[in-house]
Design a protein around this motif. Structure first.
Motif, PDB file in Angstrom:
ATOM      1  N   CYS A 147      12.988  37.582  38.817  1.00 60.11           N
ATOM      2  CA  CYS A 147      13.185  39.035  38.936  1.00 60.11           C
ATOM      3  C   CYS A 147      14.485  39.500  38.279  1.00 60.11           C
ATOM      4  O   CYS A 147      14.622  40.683  37.975  1.00 60.11           O
ATOM      5  N   ARG A 153       7.164  39.795  46.328  1.00 63.97           N
ATOM      6  CA  ARG A 153       7.185  38.357  46.611  1.00 63.97           C
ATOM      7  C   ARG A 153       5.788  37.868  46.996  1.00 63.97           C
ATOM      8  O   ARG A 153       5.335  36.817  46.532  1.00 63.97           O
ATOM      9  N   CYS A 206       9.130  41.387  51.111  1.00 66.35           N
ATOM     10  CA  CYS A 206       9.015  42.116  49.842  1.00 66.35           C
ATOM     11  C   CYS A 206       7.578  41.995  49.338  1.00 66.35           C
ATOM     12  O   CYS A 206       7.072  40.878  49.188  1.00 66.35           O
ATOM     13  N   TYR A 249      11.827  33.838  43.908  1.00 70.95           N
ATOM     14  CA  TYR A 249      11.568  34.527  42.628  1.00 70.95           C
ATOM     15  C   TYR A 249      12.811  35.226  42.080  1.00 70.95           C
ATOM     16  O   TYR A 249      12.722  36.023  41.155  1.00 70.95           O
ATOM     17  N   TRP A 250      13.962  34.935  42.668  1.00 69.95           N
ATOM     18  CA  TRP A 250      15.204  35.615  42.251  1.00 69.95           C
ATOM     19  C   TRP A 250      15.449  35.435  40.757  1.00 69.95           C
ATOM     20  O   TRP A 250      15.743  36.395  40.031  1.00 69.95           O
ATOM     21  N   HIS A 293      17.633  42.803  49.877  1.00 72.23           N
ATOM     22  CA  HIS A 293      16.476  42.327  50.637  1.00 72.23           C
ATOM     23  C   HIS A 293      15.964  40.971  50.143  1.00 72.23           C
ATOM     24  O   HIS A 293      15.190  40.313  50.826  1.00 72.23           O
ATOM     25  N   CYS A 294      16.414  40.538  48.966  1.00 72.90           N
ATOM     26  CA  CYS A 294      15.935  39.267  48.396  1.00 72.90           C
ATOM     27  C   CYS A 294      16.534  38.057  49.114  1.00 72.90           C
ATOM     28  O   CYS A 294      16.095  36.926  48.893  1.00 72.90           O
ATOM     29  N   CYS A 315      14.731  34.429  48.466  1.00 77.15           N
ATOM     30  CA  CYS A 315      13.448  34.532  47.756  1.00 77.15           C
ATOM     31  C   CYS A 315      13.443  33.592  46.552  1.00 77.15           C
ATOM     32  O   CYS A 315      14.377  33.608  45.743  1.00 77.15           O
TER      33      CYS A 315
END
Ligand code: SF4
Length: 492
Positions: free
Chosen positions: A227, A18, A15, A223-224, A214-215, A221
């Protein structure tokens, strides 16, 4: 201009946002949780073990904070023809820095200078597609700095390896898989991808990418939380089941679970989540009444060493090390028995004997999921003298999770039937929040620490107490859950 690295390139492939956050706002990342950390630790252990495969190899000692030292040490080791392999070699090309797990020196037949086999070590049991991207960026940089590559390989654990005891045979433990052609194929698109990432990084704001499936793949990821912080509590992505359903709804402009049109076909569990109210199935009382006393409430804890620790085990073989049994008599009396292996030897035989003693030959054995069944089946296979007793135990298993899924729902489940979600919702005041160990991944990691790493007996005792408290909470939770569901089924 920001420097890229292998991990940043892989983040960017997952991503662009990211990657952007990695460079401009890394403080927004959630630190690795216990299970992620356990996976990272496992990877380090496997990587270090793999170095034994290359006798005489030398490690570039300088870490990621000392990049120039790492580059200088790598150059010196490459220039020394007596060094057969370099571990953690550092290379820099077009402001992209990579560290290579293993560079193996090979002398070409024409005697025209050294060439190198580039090897990435993974703790997985097989080649996965994203490993090729990992290798591709390393190969790109290696070729960019002018190295001649004789091959590109992935070295992964051989999940078929049966450790016979004694010294581990590294040539059997690991599988070296030549993926040169596949990696070279990925190099074609790589410069354009790097250029796109570089242009994106220089933008004044992060790309407007919405969180979605896609996370979570190929990596969770970090940063979930960042985000999704503005998403509503009943964001449609939290609908249980396949995320493709949620993604389709998001693409149609549906934001919350409550907004899902009635015409959309949902599974029974998704429908209950959408209804968002307590539901007690009419057959709950009958289902609960099928138990026979004394009712055992059983839970296992296990660990899965990547590198086998006990003879006749394979990489990642599941090893049961602990059980807890809360026994409820027909008169309502509660007894507790447990077992925790604290010695470094293979615990499975003692685990089995003590378990069979505790379970006896009467009464229902309440479990939460099919996990205990699968462990018991493995033990029955492993220990022929205990096989018939274990098979008799398996016949007495009664899965409380299946009962809850079929007959009860509470909005506080949030669509999850994990005991960690169900217990506090049905039995207020009983959760895992007060425990030092609160999930199975932490329990497995703490078990390994207690048995194989910690030498201070006070610390070992502290871990043993915490492990016992955690496993006992699982089985006490089942007792209280059965009782609370019984009251609900009677309308109490
Ligand atoms: S949480 Fe998802 S959208 Fe946000 S940065 Fe990570 S991968 Fe991208």
């Amino acid at each position: 201009m920001a420097r890229l690295s292998k991990s940043r390139y892989l983040a960017g492939l997952q991503c662009h946002k990211r990657l952007y956050l990695d460079i401009h706002a890394p403080e927004l990342a959630r630190p690795p949780d216990a299970s992620t950390q356990a996976i990272l630790d496992m990877g380090s252990t496997v990587g270090q073990t793999a170095r034994g495969y290359f006798p005489g190899g030398k490690l570039v000692e300088a870490d990621y904070r000392h990049k120039q030292d790492a580059l200088d040490q790598t150059a010196a080791l490459m220039a020394d023809p007596t060094v057969p392999a370099i571990f953690e070699a550092a290379l820099l090309f077009e402001r992209t820095l990579v560290r290579v797990d293993v560079f193996q020196r090979e002398e070409p037949a024409d005697g025209n200078g050294a060439c190198w086999r580039l090897i990435e070590v993974k703790s997985s049991g097989r080649l996965k597609g994203y490993h090729l991207d990992d290798l591709a960026i390393q190969a790109y940089v290696a070729i960019g700095v002018g190295l001649s590559l004789s091959g590109v390989c992935l070295m992964h654990l051989n999940s078929e390896y049966l450790y016979p005891g004694g010294e581990i045979d590294l040539t059997q433990l690991f599988t070296l898989c030549d993926v040169t052609e596949l990696v070279m194929d990925r190099l074609k698109d790589l410069p354009a991808r790097l250029a796109a990432m570089r242009a994106m990084i220089e933008s004044p704001a992060s790309p407007a990418i919405q969180p979605g499936a896609h996370c979570h793949t190929p990596y969770e990821c970090p940063y979930w939380d960042h985000c999704t912080q503005a998403k509503p509590a009943r964001w449609v992505y939290h609908l249980p089941g396949r995320k493709t359903t949620a993604q389709v709804l998001i693409d149609q402009g549906v934001e919350t679970i409550d907004e899902i049109p009635e015409s959309v076909s949902l599974t029974i569990i998704q429908r209950r989540v959408k209804d968002n109210r307590e539901w007690i199935g009419p057959a709950l009382a009958d289902a609960l009444a099928r138990v026979r006393y004394p009712v055992h409430h059983l839970d296992f804890e296990t660990f899965m060493p990547a590198i086998p620790r006990y003879p006749m085990t394979r990489p990642y073989q599941l090893i049961p090390v602990q059980w807890s049994d809360h026994i409820e008599t027909e008169a309502g009396r509660l007894l507790h028995q447990d077992y925790l292996s604290e010695a470094p030897e293979d615990p499975r035989e003692e685990f089995t004997r003590r378990l069979l003693d505790s379970l006896g030959d009467r009464g229902t054995i309440c479990v939460y999921s099919q996990y205990e069944r699968s462990v018991l089946e493995q033990l029955a296979e492993l220990f022929p003298p205990h096989r018939s007793a274990l098979q008799a135990v398996i016949k007495r298993l009664w899965d409380l999770l299946a009962i809850v899924q079929e007959h009860y729902y509470h909005p506080a489940f949030g669509g999850s039937y994990s005991i960690k979600s169900v217990l506090p919702a049905v039995v207020p005041g009983l959760s895992y929040d007060d425990l030092e160990i609160g999930d199975g991944a932490v329990a497995a990691r703490e078990y390994v620490r207690m048995v194989f790493e910690v030498t201070d007996w006070v610390e070992r005792q502290r871990i043993a107490d915490a492990l016992r408290a955690y496993c006992a909470r699982d089985t006490l939770g089942m007792v209280e859950l059965r009782r609370a569901l019984g009251e609900k089924s009677r309308g109490v």
